[in-house]
Scaffold this active site. Sequence first.
Site, PDB file in Angstrom:
ATOM      1  N   GLU A 274       0.322  44.249  63.139  1.00  0.00           N
ATOM      2  CA  GLU A 274       0.998  43.705  61.957  1.00  0.00           C
ATOM      3  C   GLU A 274       0.017  43.016  61.018  1.00  0.00           C
ATOM      4  OE1 GLU A 274       3.901  40.970  63.356  1.00  0.00           O
ATOM      5  OE2 GLU A 274       4.982  42.447  64.577  1.00  0.00           O
TER       6      GLU A 274
ATOM      7  N   ASP B 258      -7.197  36.593  79.575  1.00  0.00           N
ATOM      8  CA  ASP B 258      -7.601  36.141  80.902  1.00  0.00           C
ATOM      9  C   ASP B 258      -6.687  36.737  81.973  1.00  0.00           C
ATOM     10  OD1 ASP B 258      -9.245  34.227  82.520  1.00  0.00           O
ATOM     11  OD2 ASP B 258      -7.279  33.375  82.942  1.00  0.00           O
TER      12      ASP B 258
END
Length: 533
Positions: free
Chosen positions: A259, A209
């Site tokens: 990751e 956002d």
Amino acid sequence: MEPQSHWWRDAAIYQIYVRSFADSNGDGEGDLAGIRERLPHLVELGVDAIWLTPFYVSPLADGGYDVADYRDVDPRFGTLEDFDALLASAHDLGIRLIIDIVPNHSSSAHQWFREAVAAEPGDHARSRYVFRDGRGPDGEQPPNNWKSIFGGPAWTRLKRPDGTPEQWYLHLFDPEQPDFDWTSQEVHDEFDDVLRFWLDRGVDGFRIDVAHGMVKDPALPDIAEDAKADMLDGSTSLPYFDQDGVHEIYRRWSRIAAEYPGDRALVAEAWVEDAQRVARYLRPDELHQAFNFEYLTAPWDADRLREVIDVSLAANGAVGATTTWVLSNHDVTRHVTRFGGGEQGLRRARAATLLMLGLPGSVYMYQGEELGLPEVTDLPEDALQDPTWERSGRTDRGRDGCRVPLPWTGGDAPYGFGPEGSVPWLPMPEGWGELSRAAQRGVEGSTLELYTKALGLRRELDALGDGSMNWLDAPGDVLHFEREPGVRVAVNLSGEPVEIAAKGEVLLSSGPVDEPTGDTLKLPAETAVWLRG
């Protein structure tokens, strides 16, 4: 440059405004259990992923974009167990799930802000937010002249319990949404941890956002008196939007996402001036996608649409990123209404859908557009909840008109949104039963069937989705292009039928279209068609 196999490059992603999708318990508000129950409908529609608006603990001063706890579900929407069950069911059905992250500001109910308010000026607790002394002899003037996106000043002055005024805090949106200070390492570390919390649970990515916010010019300079504080118009000239410092944040977030296995996606809500500025967020070591607001805000005009398409593809292609296409979301007037409303607005909206779904890249769809829902423009004033309504002095009705709950079945409210007799949090118009999913499902020519067929073809045909396109000759008010191998898209944006050079089989059209005669196709006004062969 990223490999071409990442799922988001050609995905059809469906935005769910959680509060308005499906109410499982009859309290008038949508919830996570309601979404889980309706997942089979989204499988039937043919979407690849869903994006959930905030469901975190929140006072809902701004529809959940005022987060009080980033690691828990608001009780009105369910529990963490409900979220885990929804995610597991979505994955079992082959649907990925993206969630909102709100890093520019928190709720004023957040523990950090409560600590800041209780602390003295200069205390560490205040370093996480933008606090400043006021201007003038007694600090009675705001630190600068910045304006809130929702209307009024962007600063609010704190007062002690005895009424003594003291420092001001920044809120680019509502006063209940204080802006974080991203010069604080603690803020960086906190959001790293929040991302990992949800990635560990298995989410497939984040929609960020106000992704062009967060970093402010440290000098906090005044803006021009005539500057428009409007996120929907975006500006690189404002000292609180699109600052260079945001890019290092996203490089860090990209490393975190990498990751985790399974291609986790980071998507930017970045209202900036042009496609070249947007593309800076999509460099190979930053975010994966950004919403194409230039396309969303483009008028019903062939020349302007072609220009936006060309510029978007070129800018994103230069950084190895796919392009996104979007027609509506929870912040803008629904495109049926934007394109004129009534029969004409729906006709144009259907044609715009086939244009959007025919372009190279991925698409974002807002709940209810597959039903052809218009904006609700006559909500009673006492029902309006968007903070823009009050902040604008009741001159801007805000965004509630596109957030009215969805009609699922039946002829009377709540139209299956919740159990019979329940009262939705926003009033649902009379006559929406004709637009409900049940009323349109399996009905030849319905907007729901148009979306379902188009998404099915888009998944079935290698020519659609990610890839390239070539413009073909066409009259001035017609967009005509080819997707390899052998699929062509034509859209007549004029108010009159036109003849174009085209042959082959009509795969799908937004309205009645006859098969080509020889090498010529007569394309009705405000109509789109997909051809093969």
